[in-house]
Design a protein around this motif. Structure first.
Motif, mmCIF file in Angstrom:
data_model
loop_
_atom_site.group_PDB
_atom_site.id
_atom_site.type_symbol
_atom_site.label_atom_id
_atom_site.label_comp_id
_atom_site.label_asym_id
_atom_site.label_seq_id
_atom_site.Cartn_x
_atom_site.Cartn_y
_atom_site.Cartn_z
ATOM 1 N N ASN A 163 -69.418 -33.741 19.818
ATOM 2 C CA ASN A 163 -68.664 -34.804 20.480
ATOM 3 C C ASN A 163 -67.322 -34.976 19.759
ATOM 4 O OD1 ASN A 163 -67.980 -37.127 22.005
ATOM 5 N ND2 ASN A 163 -68.830 -38.440 20.391
ATOM 6 N N GLU A 164 -66.417 -34.039 20.006
ATOM 7 C CA GLU A 164 -65.109 -34.079 19.368
ATOM 8 C C GLU A 164 -64.106 -33.373 20.263
ATOM 9 O OE1 GLU A 164 -65.610 -32.139 15.650
ATOM 10 O OE2 GLU A 164 -65.950 -30.152 16.530
ATOM 11 N N LEU A 165 -62.855 -33.571 19.948
ATOM 12 C CA LEU A 165 -61.786 -32.957 20.717
ATOM 13 C C LEU A 165 -61.283 -31.722 19.982
ATOM 14 C CD1 LEU A 165 -59.901 -36.210 21.652
ATOM 15 C CD2 LEU A 165 -61.472 -34.916 23.089
ATOM 16 N N PRO A 166 -60.889 -30.680 20.695
ATOM 17 C CA PRO A 166 -60.435 -29.443 20.033
ATOM 18 C C PRO A 166 -59.242 -29.707 19.135
ATOM 19 C CG PRO A 166 -60.673 -29.138 22.399
ATOM 20 C CD PRO A 166 -60.818 -30.593 22.144
ATOM 21 N N ARG A 167 -59.196 -28.970 18.082
ATOM 22 C CA ARG A 167 -58.056 -29.080 17.176
ATOM 23 C C ARG A 167 -57.040 -27.989 17.499
ATOM 24 N NH1 ARG A 167 -59.086 -32.465 12.968
ATOM 25 N NH2 ARG A 167 -61.249 -33.089 12.687
ATOM 26 N N ILE A 168 -55.782 -28.324 17.316
ATOM 27 C CA ILE A 168 -54.715 -27.356 17.579
ATOM 28 C C ILE A 168 -54.752 -26.272 16.508
ATOM 29 C CG2 ILE A 168 -52.207 -27.070 17.605
ATOM 30 C CD1 ILE A 168 -52.014 -29.787 18.854
ATOM 31 N N GLY A 169 -54.651 -25.034 16.944
ATOM 32 C CA GLY A 169 -54.743 -23.914 16.022
ATOM 33 C C GLY A 169 -53.549 -23.829 15.095
ATOM 34 N N ARG A 170 -53.773 -23.202 13.938
ATOM 35 C CA ARG A 170 -52.703 -23.043 12.968
ATOM 36 C C ARG A 170 -51.628 -22.076 13.465
ATOM 37 N NH1 ARG A 170 -56.187 -22.476 7.350
ATOM 38 N NH2 ARG A 170 -57.200 -24.534 7.459
ATOM 39 N N GLY A 171 -51.948 -21.299 14.471
ATOM 40 C CA GLY A 171 -50.984 -20.325 14.964
ATOM 41 C C GLY A 171 -49.701 -20.948 15.464
ATOM 42 N N GLN A 172 -49.736 -22.234 15.796
ATOM 43 C CA GLN A 172 -48.513 -22.855 16.289
ATOM 44 C C GLN A 172 -47.422 -22.846 15.223
ATOM 45 O OE1 GLN A 172 -48.760 -26.588 18.188
ATOM 46 N NE2 GLN A 172 -50.013 -25.857 19.863
ATOM 47 N N VAL A 173 -47.818 -23.025 13.962
ATOM 48 C CA VAL A 173 -46.824 -23.005 12.895
ATOM 49 C C VAL A 173 -46.172 -21.627 12.825
ATOM 50 C CG1 VAL A 173 -46.464 -23.278 10.420
ATOM 51 C CG2 VAL A 173 -48.078 -24.776 11.626
ATOM 52 N N CYS A 174 -46.986 -20.591 12.898
ATOM 53 C CA CYS A 174 -46.449 -19.223 12.881
ATOM 54 C C CYS A 174 -45.551 -18.976 14.076
ATOM 55 C CB CYS A 174 -47.594 -18.209 12.860
ATOM 56 S SG CYS A 174 -48.629 -18.310 11.378
ATOM 57 N N ARG A 175 -45.962 -19.480 15.230
ATOM 58 C CA ARG A 175 -45.129 -19.278 16.431
ATOM 59 C C ARG A 175 -43.779 -19.960 16.275
ATOM 60 N NH1 ARG A 175 -50.141 -19.821 19.154
ATOM 61 N NH2 ARG A 175 -49.799 -22.033 19.569
ATOM 62 N N ARG A 176 -43.772 -21.136 15.670
ATOM 63 C CA ARG A 176 -42.494 -21.813 15.460
ATOM 64 C C ARG A 176 -41.598 -21.019 14.525
ATOM 65 N NH1 ARG A 176 -45.554 -26.520 15.824
ATOM 66 N NH2 ARG A 176 -44.926 -27.818 17.573
ATOM 67 N N LEU A 177 -42.208 -20.461 13.480
ATOM 68 C CA LEU A 177 -41.418 -19.678 12.546
ATOM 69 C C LEU A 177 -40.864 -18.426 13.217
ATOM 70 C CD1 LEU A 177 -40.386 -19.365 9.680
ATOM 71 C CD2 LEU A 177 -42.534 -18.218 9.089
ATOM 72 N N ILE A 178 -41.705 -17.748 13.996
ATOM 73 C CA ILE A 178 -41.261 -16.542 14.703
ATOM 74 C C ILE A 178 -40.160 -16.887 15.697
ATOM 75 C CG2 ILE A 178 -41.994 -14.768 16.333
ATOM 76 C CD1 ILE A 178 -44.743 -14.839 14.928
ATOM 77 N N ALA A 179 -40.276 -18.072 16.310
ATOM 78 C CA ALA A 179 -39.275 -18.470 17.306
ATOM 79 C C ALA A 179 -37.885 -18.560 16.704
ATOM 80 C CB ALA A 179 -39.659 -19.820 17.932
ATOM 81 N N GLN A 180 -37.795 -18.851 15.393
ATOM 82 C CA GLN A 180 -36.483 -18.906 14.753
ATOM 83 C C GLN A 180 -35.782 -17.551 14.772
ATOM 84 O OE1 GLN A 180 -35.194 -21.826 13.767
ATOM 85 N NE2 GLN A 180 -37.088 -22.848 14.376
ATOM 86 N N PHE A 181 -36.580 -16.469 14.839
ATOM 87 C CA PHE A 181 -35.998 -15.123 14.827
ATOM 88 C C PHE A 181 -35.845 -14.538 16.226
ATOM 89 C CE2 PHE A 181 -38.042 -15.708 10.717
ATOM 90 C CZ PHE A 181 -37.035 -15.335 9.851
ATOM 91 N N THR A 182 -36.291 -15.272 17.237
ATOM 92 C CA THR A 182 -36.136 -14.791 18.606
ATOM 93 C C THR A 182 -34.988 -15.493 19.325
ATOM 94 O OG1 THR A 182 -37.804 -16.386 19.373
ATOM 95 C CG2 THR A 182 -38.571 -14.174 18.787
ATOM 96 N N ASP A 183 -34.339 -16.424 18.640
ATOM 97 C CA ASP A 183 -33.122 -17.012 19.179
ATOM 98 C C ASP A 183 -32.102 -15.907 19.427
ATOM 99 O OD1 ASP A 183 -30.211 -18.052 18.056
ATOM 100 O OD2 ASP A 183 -31.171 -19.461 19.446
ATOM 101 N N LEU A 184 -31.333 -16.032 20.500
ATOM 102 C CA LEU A 184 -30.454 -14.944 20.907
ATOM 103 C C LEU A 184 -29.440 -14.597 19.833
ATOM 104 C CD1 LEU A 184 -30.072 -13.014 23.191
ATOM 105 C CD2 LEU A 184 -28.515 -14.634 24.287
ATOM 106 N N PHE A 185 -28.867 -15.609 19.175
ATOM 107 C CA PHE A 185 -27.946 -15.325 18.082
ATOM 108 C C PHE A 185 -28.647 -14.537 16.982
ATOM 109 C CE2 PHE A 185 -25.014 -19.120 19.072
ATOM 110 C CZ PHE A 185 -24.142 -18.295 19.753
ATOM 111 N N ALA A 186 -29.879 -14.952 16.664
ATOM 112 C CA ALA A 186 -30.627 -14.259 15.612
ATOM 113 C C ALA A 186 -30.918 -12.823 16.008
ATOM 114 C CB ALA A 186 -31.937 -15.003 15.329
ATOM 115 N N VAL A 187 -31.261 -12.584 17.289
ATOM 116 C CA VAL A 187 -31.547 -11.225 17.751
ATOM 117 C C VAL A 187 -30.312 -10.348 17.615
ATOM 118 C CG1 VAL A 187 -32.128 -9.830 19.767
ATOM 119 C CG2 VAL A 187 -33.430 -11.909 19.270
ATOM 120 N N VAL A 188 -29.167 -10.873 18.036
ATOM 121 C CA VAL A 188 -27.929 -10.095 17.939
ATOM 122 C C VAL A 188 -27.627 -9.726 16.486
ATOM 123 C CG1 VAL A 188 -25.433 -10.189 18.264
ATOM 124 C CG2 VAL A 188 -26.955 -11.026 20.062
#
Length: 947
Positions: free
Chosen positions: A72-97
């Motif tokens: 009887n509990e609610l799902p917890r958000i996975g730790r992968g979100q932190v990694c996804r946020r970090l990866i997202a910093q390198f997928t910004d278009l300026f960063a890709v260029v």
């Protein structure tokens, strides 16, 4: 109903619809994400449907069901979100260029023969820029999505249940459908339960409905209707505020009503802010232009016989010149400055880009309780013996006075005795608060203001019997023994209901027959209070024969003592904040779960409603509207109140407003607000009184729960947007000064670049970031809230902004091209004989870099205002800008004179005359910009919304 059909029948109250059919004996599987249906029927039938009994489940059966349905509990958000946020910093278009540029440079270094250390330095420098931007962006933007954990935290950790016929305490996560839960006043409800035994129980559903008024619970069957209106049920995340109860669990975890809100919150996507959209568009265009220009120059130079690798590096320099490497870091840190400014104004912003989005807010959908009001019922008026008595003071603190308290003391004494709430004095950081019904708490506070001590009165007149409040008769009554061992009955409730049971009225302690004229007078007084938006209660008494009189004896032939009018007071600062929003062109829509009359009364008090007939629409009426009809409703009235709404209704309203192009801010404090808070452009939660789930779903938290803080935050957001435009003009204008000399050298046939990629990086990250940050910290202008919000589709680079970039950048480009070619020609050396090691060439490229840095110092002063002269604004009003500019010039001097830096940047020392020439060129830029502003002032025209 026989046991077997009862075992098969489960009637859904959800949406007020008809029976949903037959289910199996076992409760629905936990993996089914639909909201569980509520078992109907009498208590024995409910227990049969859920496969339970008055003794509860056996341990073996509970273990089986726990395995089947899960904890009887609610799902917890996975730790992968932190990694996804970090990866997202390198997928910004300026960063890709930049990453592509760094990779190409590494390849060029390895292919070069001999390998040029400068090329490796360039590759590492570009990679360092990417890492720096990513680290700054991640540290500033990271706001952990802990919504699930917050919801889980609201579920009690332990509970009391019947297992094998015995009372036991176990973890709430081990509850299963069919468990019999025991609840007492103050207990949090651990799961959705159908009540089977009730003793004077009342529940606070604020976490689910947003309204804090306790609701009486019963164990008997009730008519079909929405789940949260089922008076024979209690739901996870709520709490029992009075009485005791037993309930059989019919839904756990995500199948509960609380779980439904969890799923809505998880499914609601984060909306891109207007600045995010504009920066994305800008990044795409700048990156495309940089790549196209670099490729074109590469294609031009290769056929001319230039070395392949050198041409690669040259083209890369062009691309680097066009990409504003310092923009991501500058934008993040500048927005962080706005965040800190808002925090000082009690508005905590968790996502940087939300700072700017606040400035473009065009609609605020606001909750009522706890947002516009203080969520503390307060008695403001007492009517007794034909006269009205005002009550001062706000909230639960017993501070205030009653006008001529003598005639109302007995009325308030009776009201306090006929109450189950408790007034708790301040302890530690907690102020005065109420345990139990907030309406009864308000009566206790009023009694204290009249000089009474409810605790002492209760000790002197102990209660011996009680007839709890019932929604059918709308009354509550208690029986007390006085000091003479006689018995007095006190009753309170709805005025018309109680008045019908009175045959006398109190006048100065004397019992007077209640004639028709007196009844009319009392009814008129009650109507007058209700017309002011007050909740009205009548109070009466009578003598009874014994300690256990019947309900009919207690609630008949009563003597009316008077009326009490109360309301949840608006926050005192809200009206001014609403007026400020009105001046700023921001529309306010009240979206509340409260009654329409109450909502309208509060809206009038705070200034949201000023017309005689605002549009008031309930959730039921909204259900009858399709999307087109809802769009028409939202567009049709400037003063709109949406009442009795559910989380789905709030979400639908936000979506519809966004579909119309509005930038929507939503305020709220309850878990029921979370889906709309997350889906809105700006979700604003209450920090002090709000639930954890609301705070986590929102991007802004008001630390003082003040609606006025929203207005301040909007003004700061608008100021941030203006400042962003200022430093964008500043940054992009010098990109032109970096690019034009390279193009000029190419078409003039000069074999080398006038400025290297490493020098460009030094300018972008070393000399320009601090002045850009100082521009981002310009103070808020006084007229910022006197203009309407900018359109959602407005471009960050408007024609006026682009014109200014070209104007300032063109002046800088002409100046640095002049000093470069003047220095080259003055040497008398033919173009073809120049090499990278030639002292004249190194002096010339140093002049170009220093020219850009010096002109940017003057440029920073020029872009502080759009029309007003910088000399009128004052050169010293932003001292950090002067400090940052001097730092950039000092860094440039170090690059020119320090041998280690000379080796890195291939520069040479400049003579004092060189600095004098560069300073003169910078002054020309400032003078030209001042003349442009003067011309604009003369024509008395300006871009909308700019200073």
């Amino acid at each position: 109903m026989s046991p077997e059909p009862a075992r098969q029948a489960r009637i859904a109250l959800h949406e007020g619809g008809p029976p949903t059919g037959v289910t199996t004996t076992a409760p629905p599987d936990r993996r089914n994400t639909s909201v569980s249906t509520i078992p109907a029927g009498a208590v024995p039938e409910v227990l049969a449907v859920l496969g339970s009994s008055p003794r509860g489940l056996t341990s073996a059966e509970a273990a089986t069901r726990l395995h089947r349905h899960g904890p009887n509990e609610l799902p917890r958000i996975g730790r992968g979100q932190v990694c996804r946020r970090l990866i997202a910093q390198f997928t910004d278009l300026f960063a890709v260029v930049l990453l592509v540029a760094s990779a190409i440079t590494f390849v060029a270094y390895w292919l070069g023969r001999p390998r040029d250390p400068a090329t490796l330095q360039l590759a590492l420098a570009i990679l360092g820029v990417v890492l720096l931007n990513a680290s700054i962006g991640f540290s500033q933007e990271y706001s952990a999505e802990r919504t699930a954990e917050s919801l889980q935290a609201m579920v009690p950790h332990t509970c009391r249940v019947l297992r094998d016929g015995e009372h036991c305490k176990l973890s709430a996560r081990d509850l299963v459908p069919g468990d019999v839960v025991i609840l007492e006043a103050g207990d949090a409800v651990p799961a959705d339960c159908r009540l089977v035994e009730v003793q004077d129980a009342a529940v606070n559903n604020a976490a689910l409905t947003g309204e804090s008024d306790p609701v009486v619970r019963v164990a008997a069957p009730v008519p079909s209707g929405p789940p949260l209106q089922a008076r024979n049920c209690v739901f996870m995340g709520t709490d029992l505020v009075a009485g005791t109860a037993k309930g059989v669990v019919f839904a756990t975890g995500t199948v509960t009503e609380f779980g439904r809100i969890f799923r809505l919150t998880a499914a609601a996507p984060r909306q891109q802010t207007p600045l995010q959209r504009q920066v994305t568009i800008m990044a795409r265009r700048v990156a495309g232009l940089a790549l196209a220009t670099g490729a074109a120059l590469f294609a031009i130079r290769v056929p001319s016989g230039q070395p392949f690798v050198d041409t690669f590096v040259f083209s890369l320099g062009v691309m680097v010149a066009l990409v504003p490497e310092g923009l991501p870091a500058t934008l993040s840190v500048s927005l962080a400055i706005g965040v800190r400014r808002m925090a000082r104004r009690h508005a905590l912003v968790k996502q940087l880009l939300a700072v700017e989005a606040l400035g473009s807010t065009s609609v605020i959908c606001t909750d009522k309780t706890g947002t516009l009001t203080q969520a503390e019922m307060t008695v403001v008026q007492v009517w007794a013996q034909g006269a009205s008595h005002a009550v001062s003071g706000v909230g639960y603190a017993p501070v205030g006075q009653i006008t001529d308290a003598g005639p109302v003391r007995e009325l308030l004494r009776a009201a306090a005795l006929c109450s189950n709430a408790r007034l708790v004095p301040p302890t530690g950081r907690n102020s005065w608060r109420v345990l139990g019904d907030t309406t009864e708490g308000a009566l206790l506070v009023a009694a204290r203001k009249a000089g009474l001590d409810p605790t002492q009165e209760e000790a002197e007149t102990p209660r011996v019997a009680e007839h709890p409040f019932d929604s059918a008769r709308k009354l509550m009554s208690t029986v007390h023994r006085d000091s003479d061992s006689r018995f007095l009955a006190y009753a309170k409730g709805a005025p018309l209901e109680l008045l019908a049971r009175c045959d006398a009225i109190d006048h100065n302690g004397r019992k007077t027959p209640l004639a028709d004229a007196a009844r009319t007078e009392v009814a008129a007084a009650a109507d007058g209070m209700a017309g002011q938006g007050l909740r009205v209660l009548a109070v009466a008494r009578r003598r009874v024969a014994g300690p256990r009189p019947s309900l009919e004896d207690v609630e008949s032939q009563l003597t009316l003592l008077g009326l009490v009018g109360m309301y949840d007071p608006p926050r005192p600062e809200v009206r001014d904040a609403v007026d400020a929003c009105r001046r700023a062109g921001i529309r306010i829509i009240m979206v509340t779960g409260d009654h329409p009359l109450t909502a309208e009364a509060v809206a009038r008090r705070v200034g949201i409603v000023r017309d005689s007939a605002p549009a008031v629409v309930t959730g039921t009426q909204m259900d009858a509207l399709d999307d087109s009809g809802l769009d028409t409703l939202l567009a049709g009235s400037s003063q709109l109140l949406l009442c009795r709404v559910s989380p789905e209704h709030k979400l639908r309203v936000v979506t519809a407003l966004q579909r119309r192009g509005e930038v929507v801010a939503v305020t709220g404090d309850g878990a029921n607000d979370a889906p709309a808070l997350k889906h809105a452009d700006i979700g604003v939660a209450m920090g002090a009184s709000g639930t954890d789930v609301a705070r986590e779903a929102a991007v802004m938290v008001l630390l003082d729960d003040s609606f006025a803080s929203i207005t301040t935050a909007v003004g700061l957001g608008r100021s941030v947007y203006r400042n962003i435009r200022k430093f964008l003009i500043y940054l992009f204008s010098h990109n032109i000064a970096e690019l034009v000399p390279i193009l000029a050298a190419t078409f003039a046939g000069f074999p080398l670049v006038p400025i290297t990629a490493v020098q460009i990086l030094a300018i972008d990250l070393g000399s320009d970031v601090l002045p850009a940050l100082a521009l981002g910290a310009e103070p808020m202008e006084p007229d910022v809230m006197n203009n309407p919000p900018r359109p959602r589709q407005e471009r960050l680079f408007s024609p006026a902004v682009m014109g200014r970039v070209l104007f300032l950048g063109g002046i800088q480009a002409l100046g640095v091209c002049a000093v470069f070619f003047w220095h080259i020609h003055a040497s008398g050396i033919p173009y073809a004989d120049f090499t990278k090691r030639d002292p004249v060439y190194r002096e010339a490229i140093t002049m170009v870099q220093a020219g850009i840095v010096v002109s940017q110092f003057f440029n920073a002063l020029a872009v502080r205002t759009d029309r007003q002269s910088v000399f009128r604004t004052g050169l010293l009003t932003n001292p950090w800008l002067l400090v940052a500019g001097c730092f950039g010039i000092g860094l440039m001097a170090a690059i020119s004179y320090a041998p280690p830096l000379q080796a890195v940047f291939h520069t040479a020392p400049l003579a004092p005359a060189d600095w004098a020439v560069l300073t003169a060129l910078g002054a020309v830029l400032l003078v030209a910009e001042e003349l442009r502003k003067w011309a604009l002032r003369r024509r008395r025209t300006s871009p909308k919304g700019e200073s």
